[in-house]
Enzyme design. Structure first.
Site, short mmCIF file in Angstrom:
data_model
loop_
_atom_site.label_atom_id
_atom_site.label_comp_id
_atom_site.label_asym_id
_atom_site.label_seq_id
_atom_site.Cartn_x
_atom_site.Cartn_y
_atom_site.Cartn_z
N ASP A 266 0.94 -0.82 -0.06
CA ASP A 266 0.22 0.03 0.18
C ASP A 266 0.47 1.03 -0.20
O ASP A 266 1.76 0.88 0.13
CB ASP A 266 -0.66 0.13 0.95
CG ASP A 266 -2.27 0.99 0.98
OD1 ASP A 266 -2.29 1.95 -0.11
OD2 ASP A 266 -3.19 0.53 1.72
C1 BGC Z 1 -4.85 3.12 -0.28
C2 BGC Z 1 -5.75 2.47 -1.40
C3 BGC Z 1 -5.06 2.72 -2.70
C4 BGC Z 1 -4.02 3.54 -2.62
C5 BGC Z 1 -3.21 4.56 -3.27
C6 BGC Z 1 -3.63 4.07 0.06
O1 BGC Z 1 -4.30 5.37 0.72
O2 BGC Z 1 -4.85 2.68 1.45
O3 BGC Z 1 -6.29 1.88 -0.87
O4 BGC Z 1 -5.02 2.69 -3.80
O5 BGC Z 1 -3.47 4.89 -1.24
O6 BGC Z 1 -4.16 5.39 -3.57
#
Ligand code: BGC
Length: 691
Positions: A266
């Site tokens: 993530d």
């Molecule tokens: C989220 C993800 C997301 C990523 C990119 C993170 O803060 O938890 O689900 O895909 O950001 O935006």
């Protein structure tokens, strides 16, 4: 002497040979000699191996981290090797790429879950994947797989509710739909990210059986459906960060499930170089803090072996080859307008099939008969619509695209009905508008966002509970609630509240979908993917954990499993949802391989029913009282019957044996419950499993 015929034969052989060489040249241009991995006739794994042989350690490391840029995540290509750039975009409700209004704002996954329609999940995946592809995305950061363990969860709307089986079915169908476009799906967030509070530092303490039987299920289904990538979660799992956790990555995902794709972190969830690399992470997103120079150094000094680096990169390359990314030119652009009438229709189908009719006293709905004048009340119907949630899953829609409840209802009402609207913001006014009408429709809601859990399960007082009470005191009232998950409904039993609908986060087509259900153009068929409790104290766990450890101490008893085992009556049970017709269930037959029964539309309207199969495991297995293990959504014309067959496999009958570390089917009597909700069981039976 050469005979003419011999000469001809020889000549034709030469001709054949040169034609053959010509064919080779056309279909196997010389470039394949230098870049044999460009040959699409060999397997993705073979192609990846050939490419890895040609790559330097620096080039391999360059594939293991991304950067910020035009897309949510960007991994630059390596043109001299024919490696295309990776363009990663959010998900999961729609493509999160501006400019606003150039994408379809579908209904959120929680609403799609309420349709229990696997075919619709497939259609959504196809449409959503096509939009991502049109935007130039080749990896979409969806589906979202975390379960609604606590009703306050800020991201519950991004997932498919509280049940692992329902979530697994819907998410797997979505993956197939997305990847049918030749792009890669990313099932996220692996694993134990069921709350937002302190998600970056806390640890989810999940016992092995619960991890396997509950939280792993949707991921397992997505891997089986061919998902090319997973996203490691922010949180720790049993005190080790997800993105460097050997047990959950090396052992469970790659070992037990045989995953062939890659795990990315993530955004900002990588915390180390050597443990992350050695324990299963392939791609740091979005920076290079751990998998840039540090990874190269770790490879050079032997902390990460060249074989491990190859494995990390191969896991990225294989899904890229499988998706065809090497075999076509990059397509799409961030500025493209990718929405279409057919996608808008899919968005409407999702919002309509996911709208759940919770209460309908005396078949008050659909509207008609003596009802001529409607008082429509609430800002959520007009100026403050509840459409999509906040954070990375937010879809950039415009008000031009959006059909609010007010627009949808007024449009459908035409000159047949008189619709008077009041926002409900001036004390007393909504009540008098309601008193002057034949029926009041109050639209209310609450929203939530990534990074926060909801502080309260109540609707906002002024624009919620108080408004509903005061309007219901003046006139018979229909309440429509939009919310990312459960809210408390202390007014649910008010006899003047004749109907209640819940629509999750319905996306841009909410008004059309609502109007079609209210006026009976579509017969409601949505079923709750969540348990709605009578009071906040009935939820276990009661809310997010604020300490460092999130103890999953309810173990297998997530959602209705817990309500059933504690014998707590919910306000509206998991799987509940009414129709304008009625359905009869009969002729149950069960065995360990299939459950069959007859379903009949016993009413006077055509409509769809979601028939649900719950199993009670042999007592010695120590499982929750009832667990969803099958369902079918069937459309039946009034008066018609259909034989339903729900197959069972070891997958549905197994429990995770923590001693042997494998799946096992317990011996004994399995109870079979078939019905219209988890608490509306119409048929019961049993079957025996002997060794
Ligand atoms: C989220 C993800 C997301 C990523 C990119 C993170 O803060 O938890 O689900 O895909 O950001 O935006």
């Amino acid at each position: 002497m050469i005979l003419i015929s011999d000469y001809n034969r020889k000549y034709s052989k030469i001709l054949n040979l040169s034609f053959f060489l010509f064919l080779i040249m056309i279909f196997n241009p010389p470039i394949f000699a230098e870049q044999p991995w460009m040959d699409a006739s060999i397997t993705a794994s073979e192609r990846a191996d050939l490419l890895l042989e040609a790559m330097t350690a620096e080039q391999k490391v360059a594939m293991c981290h991304g950067a910020w840029g035009a897309y949510t995540g960007n991994v630059p290509g390596i043109p001299e090797l024919g490696i295309p750039a990776l363009c990663l975009s959010d998900g999961p409700q729609g493509a999160r790429i501006g400019p606003d209004g150039n994408v379809t704002c579908f209904a959120a996954p929680i609403t799609l879950a309420a349709s229990w329609n696997v075919d619709l999940a497939l259609a959504f995946g196809r449409a959503y994947g096509a939009e991502q592809k049109g935007k130039g995305t080749n990896i979409t950061l969806a589906p979202m797989m975390n379960l609604s363990r606590i009703p306050q969860g800020g991201r519950n709307w991004e997932g498919y509710g509280e049940d692992p089986f329902l979530s697994a079915c819907m998410a797997a169908a979505e993956v197939k739909g997305i990847q049918s476009n030749g792009i890669i799906a990313c099932a996220k967030h692996f694993i134990g990210n069921e709350q937002e509070t302190n998600r970056g530092s806390n640890s989810s303490a999940i016992d092995d059986r619960t991890l396997h039987e509950v939280y792993l299920q949707p991921f397992k289904a997505c891997i089986e459906a061919g998902a090319g990538s997973l996203m490691g979660a922010y949180n720790k799992v049993n005190w080790t960060y997800s993105c460097e956790n050997s047990y959950i990555m090396n052992t469970v995902i790659y070992g037990e499930l045989g995953f062939k794709g890659f795990i990315m972190s993530d955004w900002g969830a990588t915390h180390s170089t050597v443990p992350s690399a050695n324990n299963g992470l392939s791609l740091e997103m979005p920076g290079s803090g751990y998998f840039g120079g540090s990874l190269l150094r770790a490879v050079k000094n032997g902390d990460v072996s060249p074989q491990r680096l190859n494995l990390m990169v191969k896991r990225i390359l294989v899904p890229m080859f499988e998706a065809g990314l090497f075999d076509r030119k990059p397509e799409g652009s961030t500025s493209a307008n990718v929405t279409s009438p057919s996608h808008t229709q899919t968005a409407q189908d999702m919002a309509a099939q996911g709208l759940v009719l919770l209460k309908n006293t005396g078949n008050f709905l659909p509207l008609g008969g003596s009802i001529k004048k409607i008082a429509l009340i609430g800002e959520a119907a007009d100026s403050r619509p509840i459409v999509t949630g906040g954070g990375s899953g937010n879809v950039p829609y415009t008000y031009m695209q959006l059909v609010t409840a007010k627009e949808g209802i007024k449009d459908r009402a035409g000159s047949q009905f008189d619709v008077a609207y009041d926002a409900g913001t001036v004390p007393g006014r909504a009540t008098s508008v309601a008193a002057g009408a034949d029926i009041a429709v109050v639209v209310v809601g609450v929203n939530s966002s990534e990074a926060f859990d909801r502080l309260s399960l109540s609707l906002p007082a002024d624009h919620g509970n108080r408004l509903i009470k005061s309007v219901a005191a003046a006139r018979k009232t229909i309440v429509v609630v939009y919310s990312p998950a459960q809210v408390l409904m202390p007014w649910a039993d008010d006899p003047n509240i004749v109907a209640i609908l819940w629509g999750g986060l319905p996306g841009q087509e909410q008004g059309n979908a609502l109007a079609k259900i209210l006026f009976g153009d579509i017969n409601p068929s949505g079923k709750l993917p969540l348990t709605f409790a009578e009071k906040a104290a009935d939820y276990v766990p009661a809310g997010p954990e604020h300490g460092r450890t999130v103890w999953y101490s309810e173990r297998l008893l997530i959602g209705y499993r817990g309500f059933d085992s504690r014998n707590t009556a919910p306000l509206f049970p998991f799987g509940h949802g009414l129709s304008y017709t009625t359905f009869g269930y009969s002729d149950l037959q069960c065995s360990s391989t299939s459950v069959t029964f007859m379903l009949t539309n016993t009413g006077i309207r055509d409509g769809a029913e979601v028939a649900q199969l719950y199993l009670g495991f042999p007592e010695s297995a120590g499982e929750p009282p009832r667990q969803l293990k099958g369902f079918k959504r069937i459309f039946l014309n009034a008066g018609k019957s259909q034989a339903i067959d729900i197959p069972l496999t070891d997958n549905e009958l197994s429990i995770w044996d923590i001693q042997k570390k494998k799946w096992a089917v317990p011996e004994g009597t399995f109870k079979v419950y078939v019905g219209s909700s988890s608490r509306d069981i119409r048929l019961t039976g049993s079957f025996q499993v002997d060794k």
